[in-house]
Write a protein that holds these residues in place. Structure first.
Motif, PDB file in Angstrom:
ATOM      1  N   ALA A  97      43.664  43.037  31.411  1.00  0.00           N
ATOM      2  CA  ALA A  97      43.937  43.454  30.027  1.00  0.00           C
ATOM      3  C   ALA A  97      42.657  43.968  29.362  1.00  0.00           C
ATOM      4  O   ALA A  97      42.683  44.988  28.650  1.00  0.00           O
ATOM      5  N   SER A  98      41.556  43.307  29.613  1.00  0.00           N
ATOM      6  CA  SER A  98      40.276  43.758  29.054  1.00  0.00           C
ATOM      7  C   SER A  98      39.904  45.130  29.603  1.00  0.00           C
ATOM      8  O   SER A  98      39.459  46.010  28.860  1.00  0.00           O
ATOM      9  N   PHE A 102      45.434  33.641  35.728  1.00  0.00           N
ATOM     10  CA  PHE A 102      45.284  33.909  34.298  1.00  0.00           C
ATOM     11  C   PHE A 102      43.991  34.684  34.035  1.00  0.00           C
ATOM     12  O   PHE A 102      43.973  35.611  33.215  1.00  0.00           O
ATOM     13  N   ALA A 103      42.923  34.327  34.745  1.00  0.00           N
ATOM     14  CA  ALA A 103      41.652  35.037  34.588  1.00  0.00           C
ATOM     15  C   ALA A 103      41.803  36.500  34.999  1.00  0.00           C
ATOM     16  O   ALA A 103      41.288  37.393  34.317  1.00  0.00           O
ATOM     17  N   VAL A 116      44.581  38.298  34.946  1.00  0.00           N
ATOM     18  CA  VAL A 116      45.404  38.971  33.939  1.00  0.00           C
ATOM     19  C   VAL A 116      44.551  39.313  32.710  1.00  0.00           C
ATOM     20  O   VAL A 116      44.630  40.430  32.169  1.00  0.00           O
ATOM     21  N   CYS A 117      43.716  38.372  32.286  1.00  0.00           N
ATOM     22  CA  CYS A 117      42.842  38.621  31.132  1.00  0.00           C
ATOM     23  C   CYS A 117      41.829  39.726  31.425  1.00  0.00           C
ATOM     24  O   CYS A 117      41.581  40.596  30.575  1.00  0.00           O
ATOM     25  N   LEU A 118      41.249  39.709  32.618  1.00  0.00           N
ATOM     26  CA  LEU A 118      40.298  40.755  32.990  1.00  0.00           C
ATOM     27  C   LEU A 118      40.991  42.112  33.084  1.00  0.00           C
ATOM     28  O   LEU A 118      40.431  43.131  32.654  1.00  0.00           O
ATOM     29  N   ILE A 124      33.419  44.298  33.998  1.00  0.00           N
ATOM     30  CA  ILE A 124      34.775  43.754  34.152  1.00  0.00           C
ATOM     31  C   ILE A 124      35.275  43.962  35.579  1.00  0.00           C
ATOM     32  O   ILE A 124      35.879  43.065  36.171  1.00  0.00           O
ATOM     33  N   TRP A 179      41.942  47.417  30.737  1.00  0.00           N
ATOM     34  CA  TRP A 179      42.848  48.384  30.148  1.00  0.00           C
ATOM     35  C   TRP A 179      42.413  48.747  28.730  1.00  0.00           C
ATOM     36  O   TRP A 179      42.407  49.928  28.360  1.00  0.00           O
TER      37      TRP A 179
END
Length: 116
Positions: free
Chosen positions: A102-103, A95-96, A98-100, A66, A105
């Motif tokens: 969150a992943s 957006f990518a 933010v998703c990474l 990640i 975290w």
């Protein structure tokens, strides 16, 4: 390792050529392009570390994968060319990230919870 050495060689070659052309001591290429070359080396080193850990432990470290993906997307955002792409492309990269994030975290939280 070969890819890393080639990338480092390419970066040094670009820096030497840029410093020797007129106006001397200044970059004709944008600093962002040169920074992109440096980030390519960083990404290659991270990929090499991913492969090394996998071959040594026979386990994929999701956290490391990640982080490597976050560096790659961050590189793309840093060298983003508004002349070639539209704002929607930048929004998708955001957006990518933010998703990474969150992943990352969630993986960190799971690792901390499993240790206790």
């Amino acid at each position: 390792m070969v890819v890393v050495f080639v990338a480092v060689f390419d970066l040094f070659k670009v820096l030497i050529i840029e410093l020797q052309t007129e106006p001397f001591g200044f970059f004709n290429r944008s600093l962002i392009e040169i920074f992109g070359l440096f980030l390519n080396i960083l990404i290659a080193l991270e990929l090499l570390e991913n492969i090394t850990v996998y071959l040594k432990d026979n386990v994929i470290q999701v956290e490391l994968v990640i982080v490597t993906a976050m560096i790659a997307v961050a590189r793309k955002i840093i060298i983003f060319d508004f002349g070639k792409y539209e704002g929607m492309d930048l929004l998708a990269l955001g957006f990518a990230i933010v998703c990474l994030a969150a992943s990352f975290w969630m993986v960190k939280k799971l690792n901390v919870n499993n240790k206790h």
